[in-house]
Design an enzyme around this catalytic site. Structure first.
Site, mmCIF file in Angstrom:
data_model
loop_
_atom_site.group_PDB
_atom_site.id
_atom_site.type_symbol
_atom_site.label_atom_id
_atom_site.label_comp_id
_atom_site.label_asym_id
_atom_site.label_seq_id
_atom_site.Cartn_x
_atom_site.Cartn_y
_atom_site.Cartn_z
ATOM 1 N N PHE A 194 9.249 -1.294 3.565
ATOM 2 C CA PHE A 194 8.328 -1.218 4.119
ATOM 3 C C PHE A 194 7.813 -2.635 4.034
ATOM 4 C CE2 PHE A 194 8.090 2.433 1.298
ATOM 5 C CZ PHE A 194 7.528 3.007 1.373
ATOM 6 N N SER A 209 0.248 -8.582 -1.436
ATOM 7 C CA SER A 209 0.067 -7.726 -2.701
ATOM 8 C C SER A 209 -0.003 -8.334 -3.858
ATOM 9 C CB SER A 209 1.469 -6.375 -2.444
ATOM 10 O OG SER A 209 0.800 -6.075 -4.114
ATOM 11 N N ASP A 212 -7.108 -0.773 22.163
ATOM 12 C CA ASP A 212 -7.526 0.591 21.573
ATOM 13 C C ASP A 212 -7.254 1.891 22.237
ATOM 14 O OD1 ASP A 212 -8.010 -0.347 19.065
ATOM 15 O OD2 ASP A 212 -10.070 0.351 19.520
ATOM 16 N N ASN A 264 -9.049 -2.242 9.706
ATOM 17 C CA ASN A 264 -8.318 -1.653 9.755
ATOM 18 C C ASN A 264 -9.995 -0.098 9.605
ATOM 19 O OD1 ASN A 264 -5.164 -1.311 8.696
ATOM 20 N ND2 ASN A 264 -6.116 -0.367 10.710
ATOM 21 N N TYR A 312 2.923 -6.935 17.068
ATOM 22 C CA TYR A 312 3.395 -6.523 16.046
ATOM 23 C C TYR A 312 3.945 -5.034 15.711
ATOM 24 C CZ TYR A 312 2.914 -2.896 13.055
ATOM 25 O OH TYR A 312 3.146 -1.526 11.534
ATOM 26 N N SER A 321 5.642 3.670 13.161
ATOM 27 C CA SER A 321 4.585 3.703 13.400
ATOM 28 C C SER A 321 3.906 4.684 14.960
ATOM 29 C CB SER A 321 3.980 2.098 14.193
ATOM 30 O OG SER A 321 2.428 2.392 14.142
ATOM 31 N N ARG A 329 -8.168 9.728 15.895
ATOM 32 C CA ARG A 329 -7.018 9.803 15.183
ATOM 33 C C ARG A 329 -6.604 10.495 14.498
ATOM 34 N NH1 ARG A 329 -7.708 6.658 18.874
ATOM 35 N NH2 ARG A 329 -7.493 3.830 18.650
ATOM 36 N N LYS A 331 7.637 -2.653 15.473
ATOM 37 C CA LYS A 331 8.228 -1.938 15.034
ATOM 38 C C LYS A 331 9.576 -1.131 16.154
ATOM 39 C CE LYS A 331 6.032 -1.820 11.474
ATOM 40 N NZ LYS A 331 6.882 -1.806 10.400
ATOM 41 N N TYR A 384 1.069 -1.172 0.274
ATOM 42 C CA TYR A 384 0.112 -0.178 -0.148
ATOM 43 C C TYR A 384 1.063 1.063 0.273
ATOM 44 C CZ TYR A 384 -3.383 3.755 2.348
ATOM 45 O OH TYR A 384 -4.393 4.446 2.297
HETATM 46 P P1 NAD Z 1 1.023 -3.412 3.414
HETATM 47 O O1 NAD Z 1 1.429 -5.022 3.587
HETATM 48 O O2 NAD Z 1 0.373 -3.144 1.856
HETATM 49 O O3 NAD Z 1 2.700 -3.505 2.652
HETATM 50 C C1 NAD Z 1 3.926 -4.461 2.954
HETATM 51 C C2 NAD Z 1 4.070 -4.924 1.713
HETATM 52 O O4 NAD Z 1 5.521 -6.052 2.290
HETATM 53 C C3 NAD Z 1 3.791 -5.753 0.962
HETATM 54 O O5 NAD Z 1 3.302 -6.090 -0.161
HETATM 55 C C4 NAD Z 1 3.665 -7.660 1.720
HETATM 56 O O6 NAD Z 1 3.915 -8.312 -0.012
HETATM 57 C C5 NAD Z 1 5.278 -7.678 1.390
HETATM 58 N N1 NAD Z 1 6.363 -7.763 2.503
HETATM 59 C C6 NAD Z 1 6.027 -8.872 3.407
HETATM 60 N N2 NAD Z 1 6.624 -9.121 4.528
HETATM 61 C C7 NAD Z 1 7.967 -9.697 3.201
HETATM 62 C C8 NAD Z 1 8.961 -10.545 2.994
HETATM 63 N N3 NAD Z 1 9.342 -11.052 4.401
HETATM 64 N N4 NAD Z 1 9.855 -10.326 2.357
HETATM 65 C C9 NAD Z 1 9.355 -9.589 0.665
HETATM 66 N N5 NAD Z 1 8.522 -8.928 1.027
HETATM 67 C C10 NAD Z 1 7.183 -9.175 2.134
HETATM 68 O O7 NAD Z 1 1.923 -2.533 3.970
HETATM 69 P P2 NAD Z 1 1.730 -0.669 4.013
HETATM 70 O O8 NAD Z 1 0.490 -0.793 4.870
HETATM 71 O O9 NAD Z 1 1.899 -0.788 2.830
HETATM 72 O O10 NAD Z 1 3.098 -0.786 5.310
HETATM 73 C C11 NAD Z 1 3.942 -0.625 5.058
HETATM 74 C C12 NAD Z 1 4.722 -0.223 6.414
HETATM 75 O O11 NAD Z 1 4.245 0.729 6.726
HETATM 76 C C13 NAD Z 1 5.216 -2.008 7.420
HETATM 77 O O12 NAD Z 1 6.305 -1.853 7.381
HETATM 78 C C14 NAD Z 1 3.819 -1.655 8.071
HETATM 79 O O13 NAD Z 1 3.991 -1.601 9.210
HETATM 80 C C15 NAD Z 1 4.469 0.282 8.499
HETATM 81 N N6 NAD Z 1 3.338 0.628 9.350
HETATM 82 C C16 NAD Z 1 1.937 0.610 8.380
HETATM 83 C C17 NAD Z 1 0.741 1.810 8.419
HETATM 84 C C18 NAD Z 1 -0.935 1.393 8.091
HETATM 85 O O14 NAD Z 1 -1.620 2.187 8.450
HETATM 86 N N7 NAD Z 1 -1.025 0.885 6.943
HETATM 87 C C19 NAD Z 1 0.927 2.576 9.785
HETATM 88 C C20 NAD Z 1 2.383 2.598 10.583
HETATM 89 C C21 NAD Z 1 3.275 1.625 10.036
HETATM 90 C C1 WQD Z 2 -8.782 3.536 13.966
HETATM 91 C C2 WQD Z 2 -10.028 3.809 15.018
HETATM 92 C C3 WQD Z 2 -10.850 2.407 15.789
HETATM 93 C C4 WQD Z 2 -12.598 -0.426 12.249
HETATM 94 C C5 WQD Z 2 -3.594 0.349 14.061
HETATM 95 C C6 WQD Z 2 -2.828 -0.013 14.459
HETATM 96 C C7 WQD Z 2 -1.185 1.011 14.045
HETATM 97 C C8 WQD Z 2 -0.445 1.557 12.851
HETATM 98 C C9 WQD Z 2 -2.958 1.720 12.397
HETATM 99 C C10 WQD Z 2 0.698 0.894 11.580
HETATM 100 C C11 WQD Z 2 -10.096 3.061 15.813
HETATM 101 C C12 WQD Z 2 -11.694 2.754 15.565
HETATM 102 C C13 WQD Z 2 -11.609 0.841 13.303
HETATM 103 C C14 WQD Z 2 -13.588 0.013 12.966
HETATM 104 C C15 WQD Z 2 -14.319 1.245 14.505
HETATM 105 N N1 WQD Z 2 -0.830 0.503 11.780
HETATM 106 N N2 WQD Z 2 -12.709 0.972 13.976
HETATM 107 N N3 WQD Z 2 -14.698 0.550 13.937
HETATM 108 O O1 WQD Z 2 -6.233 1.202 15.687
HETATM 109 O O2 WQD Z 2 -5.269 3.796 14.945
HETATM 110 O O3 WQD Z 2 -4.118 1.956 14.420
HETATM 111 O O4 WQD Z 2 -4.053 1.185 12.292
HETATM 112 O O5 WQD Z 2 1.490 0.530 12.651
HETATM 113 O O6 WQD Z 2 -0.402 0.756 15.140
HETATM 114 O O7 WQD Z 2 -2.723 -0.036 15.847
HETATM 115 O O8 WQD Z 2 -6.810 2.333 13.641
HETATM 116 O O9 WQD Z 2 -8.568 1.663 11.744
HETATM 117 O O10 WQD Z 2 -7.727 0.012 13.124
HETATM 118 O O11 WQD Z 2 -8.515 2.339 14.155
HETATM 119 O O12 WQD Z 2 -14.649 1.778 15.488
HETATM 120 O O13 WQD Z 2 -14.578 -1.473 12.228
HETATM 121 O O14 WQD Z 2 -11.301 3.231 14.486
HETATM 122 O O15 WQD Z 2 -11.147 1.496 17.351
HETATM 123 O O16 WQD Z 2 -10.462 4.499 17.331
HETATM 124 P P1 WQD Z 2 -5.845 1.598 14.635
HETATM 125 P P2 WQD Z 2 -7.458 0.869 12.766
#
Ligand code: NAD
Ligand code: WQD
Length: 341
Positions: free
Chosen positions: A80, A36, A297, A198, A149, A124, A230, A153, A11
């Site tokens: 990522f 993906s 949460d 999410n 998770y 994160s 958030r 991080k 993503y």
């Molecule tokens: P995502 O799952 O869409 O992207 C991660 C990609 O990494 C995927 O395409 C997956 O196929 C690939 N991948 C996973 N393990 C692998 C491996 N062992 N070898 C090769 N490829 C691998 O996730 P995203 O939402 O794009 O998140 C990207 C990064 O950002 C992650 O590290 C995630 O923890 C961090 N992050 C995401 C969020 C969020 O809410 N999306 C928030 C904070 C941090």
């Molecule tokens: C947002 C708000 C839920 C779903 C998570 C990870 C965090 C980061 C981002 C990677 C919260 C509420 C949600 C639903 C709801 N990821 N909610 N009904 O929890 O802030 O963070 O994603 O690092 O580490 O913990 O994001 O989108 O899950 O929730 O009411 O069906 O929406 O309770 O208040 P969150 P979220």
């Protein structure tokens, strides 16, 4: 010279690849397609006009990474690749530690041996837990995360700080708040597999009729309307921050650097505000019911992103309603894609 983007078909990774290409960087992607799909690679090319080099392998396979690094001159990495489902990490914690940390260590071992610097890590806001003060700046104390998770991080950040100090390397730890939205072309976006955890993907699928009703987890929080708050940041704004962070690392003259930035908008939105804004922006309805709080949460989190603004000359600029429109357009794209298959 190229930038290695791990998880580059995911993503946030796919949006960042496009922004890197727009800024003139050559990109090499590694992605094992565990969260993906291959069509994202074609769509990156459709959006940017350039096909990135792509290697479909698992980064736990260090020998394959080593072969890649023999074949390309890499001047930096945006890492990522990780598993990211908070709930799932409680069920299969070892898989999370293995995937998120072994891949990181493999990369760093190779970078150490080959003297490659400039490493950007996807961290994160989860590292702050429930912070005591809003907005959250980078000096807020880190709290023990509830989920495995979140622990990966925090550990990842620590590993990178040690790596930078011991081996004179430049690293950037980017703490994302809540990324949302899709590319304006509607060719790139989040691919939630199964039932989304999410909020925004769940809201989108409810509006589309895939889910019957959204459960709003708690309306008794001490917030403006009782629902949790958030900081929702548009994914293209977030992608641009990576390019800025990379450019800063590349221009750094000291051999060792550890940059830490919060990446958010600075604005807090409640769950109900997200639902209402989504409905208004897209002229759709999102049936919902208030249910109990979700375990683990926090009440409220929004960023003080002024450090990134000052040092990276970066600021999130896309309004929430515009970001939520792109999510809906992406949903229409996914539906037309599956109808044509
Ligand atoms: P995502 O799952 O869409 O992207 C991660 C990609 O990494 C995927 O395409 C997956 O196929 C690939 N991948 C996973 N393990 C692998 C491996 N062992 N070898 C090769 N490829 C691998 O996730 P995203 O939402 O794009 O998140 C990207 C990064 O950002 C992650 O590290 C995630 O923890 C961090 N992050 C995401 C969020 C969020 O809410 N999306 C928030 C904070 C941090
Ligand atoms: C947002 C708000 C839920 C779903 C998570 C990870 C965090 C980061 C981002 C990677 C919260 C509420 C949600 C639903 C709801 N990821 N909610 N009904 O929890 O802030 O963070 O994603 O690092 O580490 O913990 O994001 O989108 O899950 O929730 O009411 O069906 O929406 O309770 O208040 P969150 P979220």
């Amino acid at each position: 010279m190229a930038i290695l983007v791990t998880g580059g078909l995911g993503y946030i990774g796919s949006h960042t690849v496009v922004e890197l290409q727009k800024s003139g960087f050559e990109v090499v992607i590694v992605d094992d397609l565990s969260n993906s799909e291959r069509f994202i690679l074609e769509n990156i090319e459709k959006v940017s006009g350039t096909a990135p080099v792509f290697y479909p392998f698992d980064l736990k396979r260090r020998e394959l990474l080593s072969q890649l690094l023999d074949a390309h001159t890499i001047e930096g990495c945006i890492n990522f690749a990780a598993y990211k489902a908070v709930g799932e990490s409680q069920v299969i914690p070892l898989d999370y530690y293995e995937n998120n940390l072994v891949t990181l260590i493999n990369l760093l071992q190779e970078f150490k041996e080959r003297n490659i610097s400039n490493f950007i890590f996807s961290s994160s806001c989860t590292v702050y837990g429930q912070a005591d003060h809003m907005p959250i700046d980078e000096s807020a104390p880190l709290k023990a995360p509830e989920s495995s998770y979140g622990k990966t991080k925090q550990m990842g950040e620590q590993i990178l700080m040690d790596f930078a100090q011991a081996h004179e390397k430049k690293v950037s730890l980017l703490r994302y708040f809540n990324p949302i939205g899709a590319h304006p072309s509607a060719l790139l976006g989040e691919l939630p597999i199964g039932i989304p955890n999410n909020l925004v993907p769940y809201v989108t699928q409810t509006a589309a009729g895939i889910r019957e009703s959204l459960s709003i987890f708690g309306s008794d929080y001490p917030t403006k309307d009782g629902t949790a708050v958030r900081d929702y940041i548009y994914v293209v704004d977030l992608a641009r921050a990576h390019v800025a962070a990379l450019q800063k690392l590349l221009s750094e003259t000291e051999p060792t650097a550890v940059d830490i930035y919060n990446l958010g908008t600075g604005e807090g939105s409640s769950v109900l505000e997200i639902v209402k804004t989504f409905e208004r922006a897209n002229n759709v309805s999102v049936p919902y019911a208030i249910t109990g709080r979700r375990e683990g949460d926090i009440t409220i989190a929004y960023a003080d992103a002024s450090k990134a603004e000052k040092e990276l000359n970066w600021k999130a600029s896309t309004p929430l309603d515009q970001a939520l429109k792109t999510t809906w357009a992406w949903q229409q794209y996914l539906e037309s894609r599956s109808a044509n298959q």
